[in-house]
Design a protein around this motif. Structure first.
Motif, PDB file in Angstrom:
ATOM      1  N   MET A  81       0.826  -1.210   0.000  1.00 42.44           N
ATOM      2  CA  MET A  81       0.000   0.000   0.000  1.00 42.44           C
ATOM      3  C   MET A  81       0.867   1.269   0.000  1.00 42.44           C
ATOM      4  O   MET A  81       0.444   2.320   0.445  1.00 42.44           O
ATOM      5  CB  MET A  81      -0.942   0.011   1.205  1.00 42.44           C
ATOM      6  CG  MET A  81      -0.255  -0.113   2.545  1.00 42.44           C
ATOM      7  SD  MET A  81      -1.405  -0.382   3.938  1.00 42.44           S
ATOM      8  CE  MET A  81      -2.443   1.041   3.843  1.00 42.44           C
ATOM      9  N   ARG A  84      -0.575   4.716  -1.655  1.00 41.75           N
ATOM     10  CA  ARG A  84      -1.531   5.459  -0.836  1.00 41.75           C
ATOM     11  C   ARG A  84      -0.914   5.892   0.490  1.00 41.75           C
ATOM     12  O   ARG A  84      -1.185   6.977   0.981  1.00 41.75           O
ATOM     13  CB  ARG A  84      -2.761   4.592  -0.568  1.00 41.75           C
ATOM     14  CG  ARG A  84      -3.691   4.475  -1.770  1.00 41.75           C
ATOM     15  CD  ARG A  84      -4.900   3.657  -1.434  1.00 41.75           C
ATOM     16  NE  ARG A  84      -5.851   3.609  -2.550  1.00 41.75           N
ATOM     17  CZ  ARG A  84      -6.927   2.859  -2.576  1.00 41.75           C
ATOM     18  NH1 ARG A  84      -7.204   2.077  -1.543  1.00 41.75           N
ATOM     19  NH2 ARG A  84      -7.733   2.863  -3.618  1.00 41.75           N
ATOM     20  N   SER A 139     -15.617   0.305   5.600  1.00 48.09           N
ATOM     21  CA  SER A 139     -14.167   0.102   5.703  1.00 48.09           C
ATOM     22  C   SER A 139     -13.560  -0.452   4.409  1.00 48.09           C
ATOM     23  O   SER A 139     -12.409  -0.162   4.082  1.00 48.09           O
ATOM     24  CB  SER A 139     -13.851  -0.842   6.860  1.00 48.09           C
ATOM     25  OG  SER A 139     -14.322  -0.313   8.079  1.00 48.09           O
ATOM     26  N   LYS A 140     -14.331  -1.265   3.673  1.00 46.41           N
ATOM     27  CA  LYS A 140     -13.796  -1.919   2.486  1.00 46.41           C
ATOM     28  C   LYS A 140     -14.023  -1.132   1.206  1.00 46.41           C
ATOM     29  O   LYS A 140     -13.620  -1.584   0.131  1.00 46.41           O
ATOM     30  CB  LYS A 140     -14.402  -3.318   2.353  1.00 46.41           C
ATOM     31  CG  LYS A 140     -14.035  -4.248   3.505  1.00 46.41           C
ATOM     32  CD  LYS A 140     -14.638  -5.628   3.319  1.00 46.41           C
ATOM     33  CE  LYS A 140     -14.270  -6.554   4.477  1.00 46.41           C
ATOM     34  NZ  LYS A 140     -14.867  -7.897   4.333  1.00 46.41           N
ATOM     35  N   THR A 141     -14.691   0.007   1.306  1.00 45.50           N
ATOM     36  CA  THR A 141     -14.873   0.835   0.117  1.00 45.50           C
ATOM     37  C   THR A 141     -13.563   1.528  -0.232  1.00 45.50           C
ATOM     38  O   THR A 141     -12.630   1.584   0.581  1.00 45.50           O
ATOM     39  CB  THR A 141     -15.967   1.892   0.349  1.00 45.50           C
ATOM     40  OG1 THR A 141     -15.551   2.770   1.420  1.00 45.50           O
ATOM     41  CG2 THR A 141     -17.281   1.235   0.744  1.00 45.50           C
ATOM     42  N   GLU A 142     -13.498   2.058  -1.436  1.00 46.15           N
ATOM     43  CA  GLU A 142     -12.273   2.741  -1.848  1.00 46.15           C
ATOM     44  C   GLU A 142     -11.992   3.940  -0.950  1.00 46.15           C
ATOM     45  O   GLU A 142     -10.848   4.202  -0.569  1.00 46.15           O
ATOM     46  CB  GLU A 142     -12.384   3.177  -3.310  1.00 46.15           C
ATOM     47  CG  GLU A 142     -11.099   3.767  -3.858  1.00 46.15           C
ATOM     48  CD  GLU A 142     -11.219   4.180  -5.313  1.00 46.15           C
ATOM     49  OE1 GLU A 142     -10.210   4.608  -5.886  1.00 46.15           O
ATOM     50  OE2 GLU A 142     -12.337   4.061  -5.868  1.00 46.15           O
ATOM     51  N   ARG A 145     -10.728   2.600   2.478  1.00 46.05           N
ATOM     52  CA  ARG A 145      -9.343   2.131   2.426  1.00 46.05           C
ATOM     53  C   ARG A 145      -8.359   3.294   2.302  1.00 46.05           C
ATOM     54  O   ARG A 145      -7.279   3.274   2.892  1.00 46.05           O
ATOM     55  CB  ARG A 145      -9.158   1.157   1.270  1.00 46.05           C
ATOM     56  CG  ARG A 145      -9.828  -0.191   1.476  1.00 46.05           C
ATOM     57  CD  ARG A 145      -9.304  -1.227   0.471  1.00 46.05           C
ATOM     58  NE  ARG A 145      -9.587  -0.820  -0.884  1.00 46.05           N
ATOM     59  CZ  ARG A 145     -10.675  -1.156  -1.557  1.00 46.05           C
ATOM     60  NH1 ARG A 145     -11.594  -1.909  -0.977  1.00 46.05           N
ATOM     61  NH2 ARG A 145     -10.858  -0.770  -2.798  1.00 46.05           N
ATOM     62  N   SER A 146      -8.734   4.309   1.537  1.00 44.82           N
ATOM     63  CA  SER A 146      -7.861   5.483   1.403  1.00 44.82           C
ATOM     64  C   SER A 146      -7.752   6.223   2.731  1.00 44.82           C
ATOM     65  O   SER A 146      -6.663   6.677   3.118  1.00 44.82           O
ATOM     66  CB  SER A 146      -8.412   6.417   0.325  1.00 44.82           C
ATOM     67  OG  SER A 146      -8.447   5.777  -0.934  1.00 44.82           O
ATOM     68  N   PHE A 148      -8.034   4.878   5.689  1.00 43.20           N
ATOM     69  CA  PHE A 148      -7.205   4.060   6.565  1.00 43.20           C
ATOM     70  C   PHE A 148      -5.721   4.283   6.260  1.00 43.20           C
ATOM     71  O   PHE A 148      -4.889   4.358   7.179  1.00 43.20           O
ATOM     72  CB  PHE A 148      -7.557   2.586   6.400  1.00 43.20           C
ATOM     73  CG  PHE A 148      -6.633   1.654   7.134  1.00 43.20           C
ATOM     74  CD1 PHE A 148      -6.764   1.478   8.499  1.00 43.20           C
ATOM     75  CD2 PHE A 148      -5.621   0.979   6.462  1.00 43.20           C
ATOM     76  CE1 PHE A 148      -5.893   0.633   9.189  1.00 43.20           C
ATOM     77  CE2 PHE A 148      -4.759   0.133   7.146  1.00 43.20           C
ATOM     78  CZ  PHE A 148      -4.901  -0.038   8.505  1.00 43.20           C
ATOM     79  N   SER A 149      -5.360   4.386   4.986  1.00 44.86           N
ATOM     80  CA  SER A 149      -3.962   4.612   4.616  1.00 44.86           C
ATOM     81  C   SER A 149      -3.447   5.917   5.202  1.00 44.86           C
ATOM     82  O   SER A 149      -2.337   5.987   5.742  1.00 44.86           O
ATOM     83  CB  SER A 149      -3.813   4.622   3.094  1.00 44.86           C
ATOM     84  OG  SER A 149      -4.224   3.395   2.529  1.00 44.86           O
ATOM     85  N   ASN A 337     -16.926   7.935  -2.948  1.00 41.01           N
ATOM     86  CA  ASN A 337     -15.734   7.541  -2.202  1.00 41.01           C
ATOM     87  C   ASN A 337     -14.829   8.727  -1.922  1.00 41.01           C
ATOM     88  O   ASN A 337     -14.224   8.816  -0.854  1.00 41.01           O
ATOM     89  CB  ASN A 337     -14.955   6.469  -2.975  1.00 41.01           C
ATOM     90  CG  ASN A 337     -15.628   5.120  -2.920  1.00 41.01           C
ATOM     91  OD1 ASN A 337     -15.917   4.615  -1.846  1.00 41.01           O
ATOM     92  ND2 ASN A 337     -15.901   4.533  -4.076  1.00 41.01           N
TER      93      ASN A 337
END
Length: 638
Positions: A81, A84, A139-142, A145-146, A148-149, A337
């Motif tokens: 990752m 990102r 949490s699993k959407t784009e 995830r962005s 979270f990064s 997103n």
């Protein structure tokens, strides 16, 4: 001694009452702790000057948090990752810190203080954002995830920030209230020349890395030999405290040392045991830290500077949102997103309080200014739930239509007697089973990754939101025999079932439930058959648990069948009782009485007489207790 007991009781009562309420209203645990501190401090006056002393102790929770963050960093995962993490996360921190510092300097602050302010507001609330994304299934959407990064990069960036802040100390603030330099305590480098100071620091960091890699496992193997869990807990705490003390002795951030030690131990065989022992202390101390922050809020300052606090709070959100939106466009995180990414990270975070306290202690930010900035951080966090509400009410409706969606729904080219809504880990198994029996299906999902997964195994599937009535009509819901609702969203699943059973009552609806309560909601909506996603797997594992404890495999099978029959026999009665429960109440006396009746019937069914099968009928089986010395596991012989 009595006074300490009373103070501890007040803090714990405040946390126990406020935090569950805050989570119930979607505000998150951090805000719950802050509110608890405000209530017992400025509002009721139950705690006073001791909060500053307690805060110094509670700050050790931050050290533990960064130790655990270090243990979670997998080098392979970070490399995967990297774009990102370094690109998106790095640019967000640098640009936001620069913008915050420029505005603070423009408002008249010296550049050292302005830079510290920029760093404080560059961070977002990891606790609030991750919890809210998880609760909303985002949490699993784009966008999730962005986000979270960026949050992960921010957590890592706290380390160099803590190392930088002491270098920004202002001479005119030395010895001011809130400055701790006069109480620095022991130091190994206080009177050393610069070159010797550098050597000692390098040696200390090297000692932490080498010692953690080679001596840490030896320590824990030795402790495990005692067979006492409390000694393992003591050794884990000793390790973190010892590293923090070493870093303090060489004038480095204790959090830096804990973070490095966490990374070193990330691949240790004792990783999960260490985490399990440290986590409760970390959570309690962090909660205590946030309570003391809330208790330390000066309402006189708020009353006098409320216009400034409100203006700065809104400015923080607007400036951060503008930078985040630009980064979302740059990294092609678009549509809903992009807005999720922007709105979820537009607040200041809990580490802002940590950096703020640390800046005051190191003579970078004056105490008076820190009180105003603390209110600004708290205000932006209090407004975070409103940002998520704005996303739900204003952004999602706009992007859920085909006209405005960044990717239009696929054109459905065929119809089938079975429509599967949702093709994640649950729905994919259903699709594979149906295809294996040559039953035509039309699969729908609004996550493009899931659609691509299905296409890779040659199952025809389409990108689109199954909750849209027009897509269902295109997929042939009017002529379908069966609809399988397997989407990973409770409310949307109930909505789809209601719509289909209202307008297409002849379609048989099978629905996936998350738990018993969700199953009742789906059944009330009209679902013909409801299956809990964990029900049968739990039964299977329960049967294996019985076998592992010495129950004959055939007997354990009969017990699981009896369990299912018992549940089915009381399902209608429990459902009727559930429908009588008032909204907002999860349990009622009648429902509880019926549930206990179910448990009694289950207990009776488990103890029915059973004749073991004849040897020629089933494989010979030996109970685990009888052959453990020979093989260590139960065996089955033909």
């Amino acid at each position: 001694m009595t006074g300490y007991f009373i103070q501890a009781f007040i803090y714990l009562v405040a946390a126990v009452i406020a935090v569950p309420l805050a989570k119930r209203f979607g505000l998150g645990s951090v805000l719950g702790y802050l509110v608890a501190g405000v209530v017992i401090g400025p509002v009721l006056g139950l705690v006073g000057q001791e909060t500053t002393t307690i805060q110094h102790f509670a700050e050790f929770g931050v050290v533990m948090m960064l130790f655990l963050v270090g243990m979670e960093l997998d080098p392979k995962g970070l490399w995967a990752m990297r774009v990102r993490l370094l690109g998106l996360g790095g640019l967000q921190v640098v640009l936001t810190a620069a913008a915050g510092a420029a505005i603070a300097w423009w408002l008249g602050l010296v550049w050292q203080t302005a830079l510290a302010v920029g760093l404080i507001f560059a961070l977002s609330s990891t606790a609030i954002v991750l919890q809210t994304l998880s609760e909303k299934g985002l949490s699993k959407t784009e966008g999730g995830r962005s986000a979270f990064s960026v949050l992960l990069f921010q957590d890592i960036a706290v380390i160099p920030m803590l190392a930088l802040i002491p270098l920004l100390a202002l001479p005119e603030l030395m010895g001011a209230p809130g400055d701790d330099h006069g109480h620095a305590g022991l130091s190994l480098v206080a009177h050393l020349p610069a070159w010797a100071h550098a050597l000692v620091v390098v040696a200390a960091i090297g000692g932490v890395i080498v010692g953690g890699y080679y001596l840490g496992p030896l320590l824990f193997r030795y402790v495990i030999g005692s067979g006492l869990r409390e000694v393992f807990t003591a050794s884990a705490l000793m390790l973190v405290i010892g590293i923090a003390a070493l870093m303090s002795l060489v004038n480095l951030s204790p959090a830096l040392g804990a973070f490095l030690a966490g990374i070193v131990l990330a691949n240790s065989e004792f990783k999960h045991e260490i985490e399990a022992n440290i986590e409760p202390f970390k959570g309690l101390l962090l909660g205590l830290f946030f309570i003391t922050v809330g208790a330390g809020i000066n309402f006189d300052v708020l009353a006098a500077e409320w216009i400034t606090v409100l203006g700065l709070g809104l400015a923080v959100i607007v400036v951060k949102a503008a930078i985040l939106l630009a980064l979302a466009l740059l990294f092609k995180v678009r549509g809903s997103n992009g807005w999720l990414f922007t709105l979820s990270l537009a607040q200041a975070g809990e580490f802002g309080f940590v950096l703020l306290t640390y800046s005051v202690q190191n003579s970078v930010i004056p105490v008076a200014l820190s009180q105003v900035l603390s209110l600004v951080v708290a205000l932006s966090m209090f407004l975070t739930p409103l940002l998520f509400i704005a996303y739900d009410r204003l952004v999602l409706p706009r992007y859920q239509t085909a006209k405005n969606d960044p990717r239009e729904a696929d054109t459905i080219e065929e119809q089938a007697p079975v429509i599967v809504a949702g093709v994640g880990r649950f729905g994919q198994i259903i699709c594979r089973l149906l295809r294996a029996n040559n039953i035509p299906i039309v699969a729908l999902d609004h996550e493009i990754e899931q659609i691509e997964n299905l296409r890779n195994i040659r199952i025809k599937s389409y990108f689109g939101d199954a909750s849209r009535s027009d897509l269902l009509e295109t997929a042939g819901i009017e002529y379908a025999r069966l609809l399988v609702v397997a989407i990973d969203d409770r409310e949307r699943a109930v909505g789809i079932v209601k719509h289909v059973k209202q307008f297409y009552p002849n379609v048989w609806v099978l629905a996936r439930a998350f738990d018993r309560g969700h199953g009742y909601q789906l059944r009330e909506a009209g679902a013909d058959d409801v299956i809990s996603e964990t029900y049968h797997s739990a039964l299977e594992l329960g049967g294996h648990a019985l076998t592992a404890m010495g129950v004959h495999p055939m007997r354990s099978k009969q017990m699981t069948w009896a369990f299912v029959q018992n549940e089915d026999a009381h399902a209608d009665e429990l459902f009727e009782a559930w429908k009588e429960i008032d909204e907002g109440i999860s349990f009622s006396p009648r429902y509880g009485e019926l549930f206990m009746k179910l448990e009694e019937a289950l207990n009776s069914a488990m103890h029915q007489e059973w004749q073991p099968p004849q040897q020629e009928e089933v494989p010979v089986w030996t109970a685990p207790a009888q052959n453990r010395e020979q093989s260590g596991a139960p065996t089955r012989n033909a």
